[in-house]
Design an enzyme around this catalytic site. Sequence first.
Site, mmCIF file in Angstrom:
data_model
loop_
_atom_site.group_PDB
_atom_site.id
_atom_site.type_symbol
_atom_site.label_atom_id
_atom_site.label_comp_id
_atom_site.label_asym_id
_atom_site.label_seq_id
_atom_site.Cartn_x
_atom_site.Cartn_y
_atom_site.Cartn_z
ATOM 1 N N SER A 169 0.875 -1.209 0.147
ATOM 2 C CA SER A 169 0.003 0.145 0.035
ATOM 3 C C SER A 169 0.739 1.073 -0.125
ATOM 4 O O SER A 169 2.059 1.237 0.355
ATOM 5 C CB SER A 169 -0.911 0.032 1.217
ATOM 6 O OG SER A 169 -0.231 0.424 2.365
ATOM 7 N N SER A 190 0.728 3.585 2.382
ATOM 8 C CA SER A 190 0.991 4.178 3.702
ATOM 9 C C SER A 190 2.249 4.579 4.071
ATOM 10 O O SER A 190 2.537 5.320 5.033
ATOM 11 C CB SER A 190 0.427 2.948 4.675
ATOM 12 O OG SER A 190 1.408 1.951 4.763
ATOM 13 N N LYS A 234 5.341 -0.248 9.371
ATOM 14 C CA LYS A 234 5.240 1.197 10.127
ATOM 15 C C LYS A 234 6.413 1.664 10.606
ATOM 16 O O LYS A 234 7.316 0.953 10.662
ATOM 17 C CB LYS A 234 4.031 1.349 10.761
ATOM 18 C CG LYS A 234 2.664 0.930 10.443
ATOM 19 C CD LYS A 234 1.945 1.389 9.298
ATOM 20 C CE LYS A 234 0.661 0.925 8.942
ATOM 21 N NZ LYS A 234 0.143 1.472 7.582
ATOM 22 N N SER A 273 -2.972 6.202 6.247
ATOM 23 C CA SER A 273 -2.270 5.039 6.917
ATOM 24 C C SER A 273 -3.202 4.562 7.911
ATOM 25 O O SER A 273 -3.965 5.338 8.787
ATOM 26 C CB SER A 273 -0.909 5.538 7.431
ATOM 27 O OG SER A 273 -0.279 4.312 8.235
#
Length: 264
Positions: free
Chosen positions: A72, A74, A135, A220
């Site tokens: 993705s 994010s 992350k 996100s």
Amino acid sequence: MKLFEILLVVLTLGSGLVLLADRLYFAKRRAARASLLDTEPVLVDYARAFFPVLAIVLVVRSFIAEPYKIPSSSMMPNLLIGDFILVNKFSYGLRLPLNNAKVVPLGEPKRGDVVVFHFPGHSDNDPAKGENFIKRVIGVPGDQIVFQGNGLILNGEPVKYDNKGLYAGHRGQGEGSQLLVEHLPGRTHTVLETEYPRGEGQWTVPAGKYLVMGDNRDNSDDGRFWGLLPEENLRGKAFLIWLNCSGWFCKDGFEPSRIGTGIN
């Protein structure tokens, strides 16, 4: 990825057990008969060929480095859809495959590290629970964090930002966002922000937990929405882009300039 891990463990153990049983029992029976027609079974032959390869892959993937594909946007602008990265599996301790239990403690995440982890889920029934997510660590145990108006306040001190202007976008993603340099203590990296901030709140990070956020702050799904990340969910530290290839057979783009890029 979880299915591959299960299959790898099962095949490695299965082929190893076949070889062990053959060596301890069946090979001796064949030798005792001493018959020219009594050849090694096909199953044993396959196990002998595949077990070393499977065992090496299992050890490397479980304890040294694991590949991961960015699914993705994010983590833009630092990690793009289609980036294949390597995850250092021993940065935060050696963990067993399947249950992720730590057996040898070697270190803990630092503020600013990009980490891969088992997603704890928004709820027990979340279908994505247990999948691998990526992350950035923003808060470590003991931190008090406020995220307000697209800016961080860390332990009472506002984090400094340098505005680099509008982000040009990448394959239609992130276009029109503001590109900022975020100066976390001891770590500087870029982030994307829009004029519509999401996930404002404040957190106190207890022992054994971390607050993680995506670099594409307003696009996100991260700890601001589902909570603090438990230490036992960590998989490792992302450290290298080894391929960038979006779409089947790289039909949507291939960027050799990103290969070999370290992850900050």
